[in-house]
Design a protein around this motif. Structure first.
Motif, mmCIF file in Angstrom:
data_model
loop_
_atom_site.group_PDB
_atom_site.id
_atom_site.type_symbol
_atom_site.label_atom_id
_atom_site.label_comp_id
_atom_site.label_asym_id
_atom_site.label_seq_id
_atom_site.Cartn_x
_atom_site.Cartn_y
_atom_site.Cartn_z
ATOM 1 N N LEU A 69 0.804 -1.222 0.000
ATOM 2 C CA LEU A 69 0.000 0.000 0.000
ATOM 3 C C LEU A 69 0.841 1.277 0.000
ATOM 4 O O LEU A 69 0.520 2.233 -0.721
ATOM 5 C CB LEU A 69 -0.960 -0.013 1.199
ATOM 6 C CG LEU A 69 -2.016 -1.131 1.179
ATOM 7 C CD1 LEU A 69 -2.872 -1.071 2.435
ATOM 8 C CD2 LEU A 69 -2.891 -1.030 -0.070
ATOM 9 N N CYS A 72 1.910 2.359 -3.550
ATOM 10 C CA CYS A 72 0.886 2.675 -4.557
ATOM 11 C C CYS A 72 0.846 4.205 -4.680
ATOM 12 O O CYS A 72 -0.019 4.878 -4.105
ATOM 13 C CB CYS A 72 -0.478 2.115 -4.150
ATOM 14 S SG CYS A 72 -0.599 0.325 -4.232
ATOM 15 N N ARG A 73 1.802 4.743 -5.417
ATOM 16 C CA ARG A 73 2.019 6.187 -5.425
ATOM 17 C C ARG A 73 0.841 6.962 -6.021
ATOM 18 O O ARG A 73 0.535 8.070 -5.578
ATOM 19 C CB ARG A 73 3.306 6.518 -6.195
ATOM 20 C CG ARG A 73 4.561 6.066 -5.493
ATOM 21 C CD ARG A 73 5.791 6.624 -6.163
ATOM 22 N NE ARG A 73 5.986 6.077 -7.498
ATOM 23 C CZ ARG A 73 6.744 5.020 -7.768
ATOM 24 N NH1 ARG A 73 7.350 4.389 -6.791
ATOM 25 N NH2 ARG A 73 6.881 4.588 -9.002
ATOM 26 N N ASN A 74 0.194 6.403 -7.027
ATOM 27 C CA ASN A 74 -0.948 7.108 -7.620
ATOM 28 C C ASN A 74 -2.102 7.197 -6.634
ATOM 29 O O ASN A 74 -2.791 8.222 -6.559
ATOM 30 C CB ASN A 74 -1.389 6.398 -8.901
ATOM 31 C CG ASN A 74 -0.418 6.617 -10.040
ATOM 32 O OD1 ASN A 74 -0.299 7.712 -10.563
ATOM 33 N ND2 ASN A 74 0.301 5.564 -10.426
ATOM 34 N N LEU A 75 -2.325 6.116 -5.883
ATOM 35 C CA LEU A 75 -3.379 6.130 -4.865
ATOM 36 C C LEU A 75 -3.062 7.162 -3.796
ATOM 37 O O LEU A 75 -3.939 7.944 -3.390
ATOM 38 C CB LEU A 75 -3.511 4.737 -4.241
ATOM 39 C CG LEU A 75 -4.480 4.606 -3.056
ATOM 40 C CD1 LEU A 75 -5.902 4.929 -3.498
ATOM 41 C CD2 LEU A 75 -4.404 3.213 -2.451
ATOM 42 N N LEU A 279 -4.851 -3.704 -6.087
ATOM 43 C CA LEU A 279 -4.571 -2.267 -6.134
ATOM 44 C C LEU A 279 -3.211 -1.993 -6.760
ATOM 45 O O LEU A 279 -3.052 -1.068 -7.567
ATOM 46 C CB LEU A 279 -4.613 -1.674 -4.715
ATOM 47 C CG LEU A 279 -5.991 -1.448 -4.102
ATOM 48 C CD1 LEU A 279 -5.850 -0.991 -2.656
ATOM 49 C CD2 LEU A 279 -6.779 -0.417 -4.902
ATOM 50 N N TYR A 280 -2.224 -2.811 -6.383
ATOM 51 C CA TYR A 280 -0.884 -2.594 -6.926
ATOM 52 C C TYR A 280 -0.830 -2.922 -8.414
ATOM 53 O O TYR A 280 -0.123 -2.259 -9.176
ATOM 54 C CB TYR A 280 0.141 -3.433 -6.166
ATOM 55 C CG TYR A 280 1.562 -3.076 -6.523
ATOM 56 C CD1 TYR A 280 2.131 -1.898 -6.046
ATOM 57 C CD2 TYR A 280 2.316 -3.884 -7.359
ATOM 58 C CE1 TYR A 280 3.430 -1.538 -6.396
ATOM 59 C CE2 TYR A 280 3.607 -3.533 -7.712
ATOM 60 C CZ TYR A 280 4.154 -2.361 -7.227
ATOM 61 O OH TYR A 280 5.433 -2.013 -7.577
ATOM 62 N N CYS A 282 -3.323 -2.482 -10.503
ATOM 63 C CA CYS A 282 -3.903 -1.285 -11.133
ATOM 64 C C CYS A 282 -2.880 -0.148 -11.173
ATOM 65 O O CYS A 282 -2.785 0.586 -12.162
ATOM 66 C CB CYS A 282 -5.154 -0.845 -10.379
ATOM 67 S SG CYS A 282 -6.529 -2.016 -10.484
ATOM 68 N N GLU A 283 -2.119 -0.012 -10.072
ATOM 69 C CA GLU A 283 -1.074 1.010 -10.005
ATOM 70 C C GLU A 283 -0.068 0.835 -11.135
ATOM 71 O O GLU A 283 0.294 1.798 -11.824
ATOM 72 C CB GLU A 283 -0.373 0.907 -8.638
ATOM 73 C CG GLU A 283 0.925 1.675 -8.511
ATOM 74 C CD GLU A 283 0.728 3.132 -8.163
ATOM 75 O OE1 GLU A 283 1.697 3.900 -8.275
ATOM 76 O OE2 GLU A 283 -0.404 3.516 -7.811
ATOM 77 N N ARG A 284 0.397 -0.397 -11.330
ATOM 78 C CA ARG A 284 1.394 -0.645 -12.370
ATOM 79 C C ARG A 284 0.814 -0.447 -13.768
ATOM 80 O O ARG A 284 1.509 0.007 -14.679
ATOM 81 C CB ARG A 284 1.960 -2.063 -12.232
ATOM 82 C CG ARG A 284 2.744 -2.315 -10.957
ATOM 83 C CD ARG A 284 3.852 -1.294 -10.747
ATOM 84 N NE ARG A 284 4.941 -1.432 -11.675
ATOM 85 C CZ ARG A 284 6.140 -1.918 -11.370
ATOM 86 N NH1 ARG A 284 6.411 -2.307 -10.141
ATOM 87 N NH2 ARG A 284 7.086 -2.008 -12.272
#
Length: 570
Positions: A69, A72-75, A279-280, A282-284
Motif C-alpha cells: 500500500l 501505490c504512489r498514484n493512490l 490495487l498494486y 492497477c497502479e502498475r
C-alpha cells in the motif's frame, strides 16, 4: 524510539496502532493453536513449535497486506490531493509512506525468522516421529493414514530419518520449496535495500526489489499443501483427545475411542493480500499507460557542478510545486526508473528536472543527451524519455502556511526551485490571494560552483520583491560549508563590495554551518502564535537536528508558535 519515530514523521499513534495489531494477532493465533482440543494431537507431535510457527504466520499475512500500500504512489497522490478525505495532518503521514514501508519490511523479516525457526523444529520432529519405535503416542499418531480408512496428522509419509528427511521436505514438498524460495527472495530484497547499496549500486537495488513478484506468488501458494492439520469437528464430537490419548493403543476397538480423523487448514494468505495485490496491479497498469505517452525534450542545459537540466513537454501534464516524477531513458536502460524532483513551476509551459551526475545511469543519461560533446546537439538526436508522475510530496503544503523555512542541502535545493519560481510568477501577476507571507530560505553547499545555476532565480526574486516594495518577503541565507585558503583570501578581498562575489546577490554568502538553535529562536520571536512550516530536502543527520529544534522551539500552548517539520521522502 520516540525521537526516531518523530524524525521519520510518522505519528506515535500510527506506530502504536500498527505494533498493537501485530502483538494482538501474534497472541491471538498463538492461543488458537496452543489451547483448543482441535490441535491437541498436533501439539503432541510438535510441541510449542506449532503455535510459535502459526502466530508469526498470521502477523506475516497482516504485514504482507500492508507492504504494497505505501508504494501505490498514484493512490497516495489521489488521497493527498483530496481535501475532502485528507487533512494536513493526514497528508503528513502519507508523505512518510516509504518510512512505513521500511518498518513493515523489517517486521516481515522478524516474523519470517520466527516462523522459519519454529518450522525447522516442526519438520525435524515430524520426520523423527515416522521412524520412532512403536509404543509411543507420537509413533501411533504418525502411523495414522497408513490404512485406507484413516486420515493422517503427520504430513511426512516417508520413513526416512533426519537429516535426509528434513531436506526431502524442504525441496519436494510445496510448503518446503516455496518457503525456501520466498525466504531467499526476502533476504535478497532486504540486503540490497540498505542505504549503501541504494546509493552506490542502485541497479542492484532496483532489480532485486522486483523479486517481490516471486515472493508474493510463493506466499499465496505456500499453504496450499495444508501440512498443518487438526482434528475435524465431527471427530471431536466422538473422540475427546484430552481423555482418549491415555488409551491410544485401544483406539478403534469396540467400546473404546474411535480413531481420530484429521484435516488440513485451508490456505488463508490469499484472503489477506488479494486486495492490495489488485490495487498494486492497477497502479502498475496506470504507470505503464502513462509511461507510453510521448515526452519531448525541448532543451538540455549544462550547469556547473556536474549537473544538467532537462526541460520537457508532455500532453496533459499537470503539476504542483515540489512534486516529483520517475524517469526512464531506454537508451541507458530499458527497465530502470529513477525519481527526480520537478524544478519547474506549475505556471511554466514545460516541466524540468535537474540531474546531478553521480553514477552509471546518470552518466549514461549525460552522454545520451550529447553533453559529453562540444558541438551543438540536434533536437532529433536527443534520446527518448518516459515519464511517470507527477507524485505528491511534503513541499506541496508550502502555500498552506503564512511562514515557512525552506532548507536545502546541495542538490537537495531542487524542490524549492519549483516553490520559489511559483512565488515569482504569482508576484508577477497577482499575489493578493497568496496566504504565504514570509519565506526563510537556507541553502547549504560544499562547492561554490553549485550556487551558479540557482543564483539567477534568486536574483530575479530579489529584484521582483524590491519592485513590489516587499523585500522582506524572502530572507535567504546561503552557506558555503567547504572552501580552501585561496578562496578564503579572494572572499576577504571582495567582502566589502555591494554584491556577493560568489552569487552576485546583495545578500552575502555565509561560511560554515547555521546555528539552528539561534535561527529557530529568532524566527519564533518574530512570528508569535504562528504555525511555521519547516521543509527539508537533505541528509538524515540534518533532518534529526531540524526535527529536534522544531519540537524544542514549539510551545505547549496551542495558541503559541509551532514549528511543523516536513522532510522529502522518495
Amino acid at each position: 524510539m520516540g525521537n526516531w519515530v518523530e524524525n521519520e514523521g510518522l505519528s506515535i499513534f500510527v506506530v502504536l496502532v500498527w505494533l498493537g495489531l501485530n502483538v494482538f494477532l501474534f497472541w491471538w493465533y498463538y492461543l488458537v493453536y496452543d489451547v483448543p482440543p482441535k490441535f491437541f494431537y498436533t501439539r503432541v507431535l510438535l510441541g510449542r513449535a506449532l503455535a510459535l510457527a502459526r502466530a508469526p504466520a498470521a502477523c506475516l499475512n497482516f504485514n504482507c497486506m500492508l507492504i504494497l500500500l505505501p508504494v501505490c504512489r498514484n493512490l497516495l497522490s489521489f488521497l493527498r490531493g483530496s481535501s475532502a478525505c485528507c487533512s494536513t495532518r493526514v497528508r503528513r503521514q502519507l508523505d512518510r509512506n516509504l518510512t512505513f514501508h521500511k518498518m513493515v519490511a523489517w517486521m516481515i523479516a522478524l516474523h519470517t525468522a520466527i516462523h522459519t525457526i519454529a518450522h525447522l523444529f516442526n519438520v525435524e520432529w515430524s520426520v523423527q516421529a515416522r521412524v520412532e519405535e512403536k509404543g509411543t503416542l507420537a509413533a501411533a499418531l504418525s502411523s495414522l493414514g497408513d490404512k485406507p480408512d484413516e486420515s493422517y496428522i503427520n504430513f511426512f509419509r516417508k520413513t526416512i530419518g533426519n537429516p535426509v528427511g528434513g531436506l526431502y521436505v524442504a525441496f519436494t514438498y510445496l510448503a518446503g520449496l516455496t518457503g525456501v524460495i520466498i525466504t531467499l527472495a526476502l533476504i535478497l530484497i532486504i540486503t540490497s535495500s540498505t542505504k549503501t547499496i541504494r546509493r552506490s549500486y542502485f541497479e542492484v537495488f532496483w532489480y532485486t526489489h522486483h523479486l517481490f513478484v516471486i515472493f508474493f506468488i510463493g506466499l499465496v501458494i505456500h499453504g496450499a499443501g495444508r501440512i498443518v492439520r487438526g482434528q475435524t469437528a465431527e471427530s471431536l464430537a466422538e473422540h475427546n483427545p484430552e481423555i482418549c490419548y491415555k488409551n491410544f493403543t485401544q483406539w478403534g476397538k469396540k467400546g473404546a475411542c474411535p480413531i481420530p480423523q484429521f484435516s488440513g487448514n485451508p490456505p488463508m494468505t490469499w484472503k489477506w493480500v488479494v486486495g492490495p495485490m489488485f490495487l498494486y496491479l492497477c497502479e502498475r497498469l496506470v504507470r505503464f499507460w502513462r509511461s507510453q505517452q510521448k515526452v519531448v525534450i525541448t532543451k538540455v542545459v549544462i550547469h556547473p557542478f556536474k549537473t544538467i537540466e532537462l526541460q520537457m513537454m508532455k500532453k496533459g501534464f499537470r503539476m504542483e510545486v515540489g512534486q516529483y516524477i520517475f524517469v526512464k531513458c531506454p537508451a541507458v536502460s530499458k527497465l530502470e526508473w529513477h525519481p527526480f524532483t520537478l524544478t519547474s513551476a506549475p505556471e511554466e509551459d514545460y516541466f524540468s528536472i535537474h540531474v546531478r551526475i553521480v553514477g552509471d545511469w546518470t552518466e549514461g543519461l549525460f552522454n545520451a543527451c550529447g553533453c559529453d560533446k562540444q558541438e551543438f546537439q540536434e533536437a532529433w538526436k536527443l534520446p527518448k524519455i518516459a515519464v511517470d508522475g507527477p507524485f505528491g510530496t511534503a513541499s506541496e503544503d508550502v502555500f498552506s502556511y503564512e511562514t515557512v523555512m525552506l532548507i536545502g542541502a546541495g542538490i537537495g535545493v531542487t524542490p524549492f526551485a519549483s516553490v520559489l519560481k511559483s512565488v515569482w510568477y504569482k508576484y508577477c501577476h497577482d499575489a493578493t490571494n497568496l496566504k504565504l507571507k514570509k519565506i526563510y530560505f537556507y541553502w547549504l553547499c560544499r562547492d561554490t560552483h553549485a550556487f551558479e545555476w540557482f543564483a539567477d532565480l534568486l536574483q530575479s526574486l530579489e529584484a521582483q520583491m524590491q519592485e513590489r516594495n516587499n523585500a522582506d518577503f524572502l530572507s535567504y541565507n546561503i552557506y558555503l560549508t567547504g572552501w580552501d585558503e585561496s578562496q578564503a583570501t579572494h572572499f576577504a578581498v571582495h567582502h566589502e563590495e555591494e554584491k556577493d562575489v560568489i552569487t552576485g546577490l546583495k545578500q552575502k554568502t555565509l561560511y560554515g554551518r547555521p546555528n539552528w538553535e539561534n535561527e529557530f529562536k529568532t524566527i519564533a520571536g518574530q512570528h508569535p502564535g504562528s504555525r511555521i512550516g519547516v521543509f527539508l530536502c537533505g541528509p538524515e543527520g540534518l533532518a534529526d537536528t531540524l526535527n529536534k529544534q522544531s519540537i524544542s522551539n514549539s510551545e505547549a500552548d496551542p495558541r503559541g508558535v509551532h514549528f511543523i517539520f516536513n522532510k522529502e521522502n522518495f
